[in-house]
Design an enzyme around this catalytic site. Structure first.
Site, PDB file in Angstrom:
ATOM      1  N   ARG A  70       0.780  -1.244   0.000  1.00  0.00           N
ATOM      2  CA  ARG A  70       0.000   0.000   0.000  1.00  0.00           C
ATOM      3  C   ARG A  70       0.816   1.302   0.000  1.00  0.00           C
ATOM      4  O   ARG A  70       0.233   2.370  -0.152  1.00  0.00           O
ATOM      5  CB  ARG A  70      -0.944   0.020   1.199  1.00  0.00           C
ATOM      6  CG  ARG A  70      -2.074  -0.968   1.122  1.00  0.00           C
ATOM      7  CD  ARG A  70      -2.978  -0.896   2.352  1.00  0.00           C
ATOM      8  NE  ARG A  70      -2.616  -1.883   3.361  1.00  0.00           N
ATOM      9  CZ  ARG A  70      -3.189  -1.954   4.561  1.00  0.00           C
ATOM     10  NH1 ARG A  70      -4.095  -1.056   4.918  1.00  0.00           N
ATOM     11  NH2 ARG A  70      -2.852  -2.902   5.418  1.00  0.00           N
ATOM     12  N   TRP A 239       2.259  -4.722  -9.174  1.00  0.00           N
ATOM     13  CA  TRP A 239       3.278  -5.674  -9.610  1.00  0.00           C
ATOM     14  C   TRP A 239       3.287  -6.808  -8.599  1.00  0.00           C
ATOM     15  O   TRP A 239       2.659  -6.728  -7.544  1.00  0.00           O
ATOM     16  CB  TRP A 239       4.657  -5.012  -9.732  1.00  0.00           C
ATOM     17  CG  TRP A 239       5.084  -4.213  -8.541  1.00  0.00           C
ATOM     18  CD1 TRP A 239       5.580  -4.683  -7.352  1.00  0.00           C
ATOM     19  CD2 TRP A 239       5.034  -2.783  -8.422  1.00  0.00           C
ATOM     20  NE1 TRP A 239       5.809  -3.650  -6.507  1.00  0.00           N
ATOM     21  CE2 TRP A 239       5.522  -2.476  -7.138  1.00  0.00           C
ATOM     22  CE3 TRP A 239       4.642  -1.744  -9.270  1.00  0.00           C
ATOM     23  CZ2 TRP A 239       5.613  -1.166  -6.678  1.00  0.00           C
ATOM     24  CZ3 TRP A 239       4.734  -0.439  -8.819  1.00  0.00           C
ATOM     25  CH2 TRP A 239       5.216  -0.159  -7.542  1.00  0.00           C
TER      26      TRP A 239
HETATM   27  C1  HEM Z   1       1.977  -2.104  -6.400  1.00  0.00           C
HETATM   28  C2  HEM Z   1       2.297  -3.320  -6.004  1.00  0.00           C
HETATM   29  C3  HEM Z   1       1.444  -4.185  -5.111  1.00  0.00           C
HETATM   30  C4  HEM Z   1       1.911  -5.255  -4.422  1.00  0.00           C
HETATM   31  C5  HEM Z   1       3.349  -5.780  -4.408  1.00  0.00           C
HETATM   32  C6  HEM Z   1       0.792  -5.827  -3.711  1.00  0.00           C
HETATM   33  C7  HEM Z   1       0.891  -6.967  -2.934  1.00  0.00           C
HETATM   34  C8  HEM Z   1      -0.207  -7.663  -2.482  1.00  0.00           C
HETATM   35  C9  HEM Z   1      -0.161  -9.025  -2.004  1.00  0.00           C
HETATM   36  C10 HEM Z   1       1.085  -9.906  -1.927  1.00  0.00           C
HETATM   37  C11 HEM Z   1      -1.422  -9.369  -1.636  1.00  0.00           C
HETATM   38  C12 HEM Z   1      -1.880 -10.721  -1.072  1.00  0.00           C
HETATM   39  C13 HEM Z   1      -2.340 -11.519  -2.307  1.00  0.00           C
HETATM   40  C14 HEM Z   1      -2.512 -12.996  -2.003  1.00  0.00           C
HETATM   41  O1  HEM Z   1      -1.930 -13.465  -1.017  1.00  0.00           O
HETATM   42  O2  HEM Z   1      -3.206 -13.671  -2.790  1.00  0.00           O
HETATM   43  C15 HEM Z   1      -2.263  -8.213  -1.881  1.00  0.00           C
HETATM   44  C16 HEM Z   1      -3.608  -8.178  -1.607  1.00  0.00           C
HETATM   45  C17 HEM Z   1      -4.439  -7.148  -2.038  1.00  0.00           C
HETATM   46  N1  HEM Z   1      -4.051  -5.999  -2.699  1.00  0.00           N
HETATM   47 FE1  HEM Z   1      -2.173  -5.389  -3.070  1.00  0.00          FE
HETATM   48  N2  HEM Z   1      -0.334  -5.078  -3.932  1.00  0.00           N
HETATM   49  C18 HEM Z   1       0.017  -4.073  -4.808  1.00  0.00           C
HETATM   50  C19 HEM Z   1      -0.846  -3.132  -5.353  1.00  0.00           C
HETATM   51  C20 HEM Z   1      -2.222  -3.118  -5.163  1.00  0.00           C
HETATM   52  C21 HEM Z   1      -3.133  -2.218  -5.848  1.00  0.00           C
HETATM   53  C22 HEM Z   1      -2.732  -1.205  -6.919  1.00  0.00           C
HETATM   54  C23 HEM Z   1      -4.374  -2.480  -5.352  1.00  0.00           C
HETATM   55  C24 HEM Z   1      -5.694  -1.838  -5.691  1.00  0.00           C
HETATM   56  C25 HEM Z   1      -5.805  -0.620  -6.217  1.00  0.00           C
HETATM   57  C26 HEM Z   1      -4.235  -3.552  -4.373  1.00  0.00           C
HETATM   58  C27 HEM Z   1      -5.288  -4.091  -3.651  1.00  0.00           C
HETATM   59  C28 HEM Z   1      -5.200  -5.296  -2.963  1.00  0.00           C
HETATM   60  C29 HEM Z   1      -6.361  -6.009  -2.450  1.00  0.00           C
HETATM   61  C30 HEM Z   1      -7.822  -5.555  -2.542  1.00  0.00           C
HETATM   62  C31 HEM Z   1      -5.880  -7.175  -1.864  1.00  0.00           C
HETATM   63  C32 HEM Z   1      -6.703  -8.279  -1.145  1.00  0.00           C
HETATM   64  C33 HEM Z   1      -7.125  -9.295  -2.202  1.00  0.00           C
HETATM   65  C34 HEM Z   1      -7.989 -10.412  -1.609  1.00  0.00           C
HETATM   66  O3  HEM Z   1      -8.710 -10.133  -0.620  1.00  0.00           O
HETATM   67  O4  HEM Z   1      -7.941 -11.546  -2.171  1.00  0.00           O
HETATM   68  N3  HEM Z   1      -2.924  -3.900  -4.259  1.00  0.00           N
HETATM   69  N4  HEM Z   1      -1.498  -7.181  -2.385  1.00  0.00           N
HETATM   70  N1  LIG Z   2       0.488  -8.408  -6.508  1.00  0.00           N
HETATM   71  C1  LIG Z   2      -0.832  -8.600  -6.485  1.00  0.00           C
HETATM   72  N2  LIG Z   2      -1.302  -9.670  -5.894  1.00  0.00           N
HETATM   73  C2  LIG Z   2      -2.624  -9.936  -5.623  1.00  0.00           C
HETATM   74  C3  LIG Z   2      -3.419  -8.965  -5.008  1.00  0.00           C
HETATM   75  C4  LIG Z   2      -4.756  -9.253  -4.745  1.00  0.00           C
HETATM   76  C5  LIG Z   2      -5.283 -10.521  -5.049  1.00  0.00           C
HETATM   77  C6  LIG Z   2      -4.469 -11.456  -5.675  1.00  0.00           C
HETATM   78  C7  LIG Z   2      -5.051 -12.769  -6.059  1.00  0.00           C
HETATM   79  O1  LIG Z   2      -5.715 -13.241  -4.921  1.00  0.00           O
HETATM   80  C8  LIG Z   2      -6.162 -14.563  -5.062  1.00  0.00           C
HETATM   81  C9  LIG Z   2      -7.276 -14.790  -4.102  1.00  0.00           C
HETATM   82  C10 LIG Z   2      -6.588 -15.018  -2.777  1.00  0.00           C
HETATM   83  N3  LIG Z   2      -5.221 -15.369  -3.112  1.00  0.00           N
HETATM   84  C11 LIG Z   2      -5.090 -15.469  -4.575  1.00  0.00           C
HETATM   85  C12 LIG Z   2      -3.154 -11.192  -5.945  1.00  0.00           C
HETATM   86  C13 LIG Z   2      -1.737  -7.630  -7.099  1.00  0.00           C
HETATM   87  C14 LIG Z   2      -2.826  -7.844  -7.909  1.00  0.00           C
HETATM   88  C15 LIG Z   2      -3.453  -6.640  -8.292  1.00  0.00           C
HETATM   89  C16 LIG Z   2      -2.853  -5.542  -7.764  1.00  0.00           C
HETATM   90  S1  LIG Z   2      -1.526  -5.985  -6.857  1.00  0.00           S
END
Ligand code: HEM
Ligand SMILES: N/C(=N/c1cccc(CO[C@@H]2CCNC2)c1)c1cccs1
Length: 364
Positions: A70, A239
């Site tokens: 974030r 990314w």
């Molecule tokens: C810029 C680089 C970013 C990185 C490295 C990053 C990294 C991550 C990671 C590692 C997760 C956990 C995903 C998983 O375990 O499946 C995550 C979750 C999430 N990210 Fe980020 N993120 C980034 C940008 C963003 C952006 C641009 C948004 C939205 C505008 C965002 C919104 C979310 C949301 C909503 C989740 C929860 C998804 C779920 O509940 O399955 N992220 N992020």
């Molecule tokens: N790096 C990321 N990783 C993820 C972020 C949010 C969700 C996911 C995929 O989530 C799946 C559902 C729960 N784990 C796998 C991957 C991003 C995706 C879009 C913006 S950043």
């Protein structure tokens, strides 16, 4: 509370916080709330200005408890496609999103916002979980091809008439549904999908595995909620953090299941768990992912750097006078979690809006 008064209450909360953060005056807030009240009164809903949409989407990212990435929340690029009124127009907008976000590897975090729900009207839905994902198949003998996580959606695409090549890395089509009509599918041209070959410089035989993954993770199945307005089509990308690919997508038994393969190439004894063959294979697979993306000039963050950046985010939020909320179980990386500060502290998992939510699957 009636739906309309509930909507106004959500709008009021959002406008007050959004305008305060944008340093707009009390008069601007009062004027805007009057306008919104009238819009809700006459049409049952209201529409955001572009500035409200842009800052609302950025607030939603900043508020998501599961996201470790974030820190750059305030630089999210927001594309307003609420006026896209056909499946074809939406498909073109999503491909444009991919081109802009990919940027030849210097990935730009971007969100494309489609028409919101309106009362009973469902708005625009993208049936894909991510804009780019590999198909999954099971052969007659039960053996698997591609990504098992995509088995159900691949079958949906085939029922809609799509046909894959049957390789481990077939890119699934975009499936777009507008106003509750039958969904339409659109091929993603391979030349618009940047991929990285996953190679390891020291493990003999590793490069011959022919592994690769796509550059841009773009989540397309979450609903963006801002001030009571529900944008069920709002695909967003960032990314990757290396562990997502190296410790989950390529490692999980129920995904590409590569740890035994890598351990065997490394000549590690797998007859006992206590040789930690899984852990040793995991480290080398993640080194391969990080080194390959770096060599290819594609943005990616390792989990140590991501945690350090998240710590900076926590500090900056404190300085801004805002509480940070988080989901510990999601914020710790799946590899070496205790080497990060996140592991050693507690997080308040309160859900703050604007935010992203999972909706019910449009299929099933
Ligand atoms: C810029 C680089 C970013 C990185 C490295 C990053 C990294 C991550 C990671 C590692 C997760 C956990 C995903 C998983 O375990 O499946 C995550 C979750 C999430 N990210 Fe980020 N993120 C980034 C940008 C963003 C952006 C641009 C948004 C939205 C505008 C965002 C919104 C979310 C949301 C909503 C989740 C929860 C998804 C779920 O509940 O399955 N992220 N992020
Ligand atoms: N790096 C990321 N990783 C993820 C972020 C949010 C969700 C996911 C995929 O989530 C799946 C559902 C729960 N784990 C796998 C991957 C991003 C995706 C879009 C913006 S950043």
């Amino acid at each position: 509370m009636s739906e309309r008064s509930n909507l106004f209450a959500e709008a009021e909360l959002f406008i007050k916080q959004c305008y305060a953060e944008l340093n707009l005056t009390e008069e601007a807030v009062a004027l805007r709330l009057k306008e919104i009240a009238e819009q809700i009164e006459t049409g049952g809903t209201y529409s955001h200005t572009y500035d409200e949409l842009r800052h609302g989407a950025r607030m939603a990212w900043r508020n998501n408890n599961r996201c470790i990435g974030r820190l750059p929340w305030d630089s999210l690029h927001v594309v307003d496609k609420r006026d896209a009124s056909s499946e074809e127009e939406i498909a073109a907008a999503l491909l444009e999103h991919l081109d802009y976000a990919t940027n030849r590897g210097r990935i730009r975090p971007t969100i494309t916002i489609l028409r919101p729900e309106q009362g009973e009207w469902p708005g625009a839905r993208v049936w894909n979980e991510q804009l780019i994902r590999y198909a999954g198949y099971t052969r007659e003998d039960g053996s698997r091809i591609g990504d098992p996580a995509s088995l159900e959606f691949t079958r949906i695409c085939e029922q809609l008439g799509w046909q894959g090549d049957g390789t481990d890395f077939d890119v699934l089509p975009l499936v777009i549904q507008l106003d509750g009509r039958a969904p339409k599918w659109f091929e993603v041209p391979r030349e618009r999908v940047l991929e990285v070959d996953i190679r390891h410089s020291e493990i003999a035989g590793f490069n011959e595995l022919g592994l690769k993954w796509y550059a841009v993770p773009a989540v397309s199945n979450m609903r963006l909620e801002i001030g009571g307005i529900r944008y069920s089509g709002a695909p967003f990308n960032g990314w990757y953090m290396g562990t997502e690919i190296g410790a989950r997508n390529l490692a999980d038994e129920g995904r590409y299941n590569l740890l035994p393969v890598v351990a065997d190439l490394m000549g590690i004894d797998r007859s006992r768990r206590s040789t930690l063959w899984q852990d040793r294979a995991l480290v080398e697979l993640n080194v391969a992912v990080l080194e390959s993306y770096r060599a290819a000039g594609v943005s990616m963050v390792d989990h140590h750097t991501a945690a350090a950046q998240f710590e900076s985010f926590e500090k900056r939020e404190r300085e801004a006078g805002r509480d940070v909320t988080g989901n510990w179980a999601w914020l710790i990386p799946p590899m070496a979690p205790a080497t990060t500060h996140v592991f050693h502290k507690r997080y308040d998992n309160t859900i703050v809006k604007p935010n992203f939510f999972y909706g019910k699957k449009p299929y099933a």
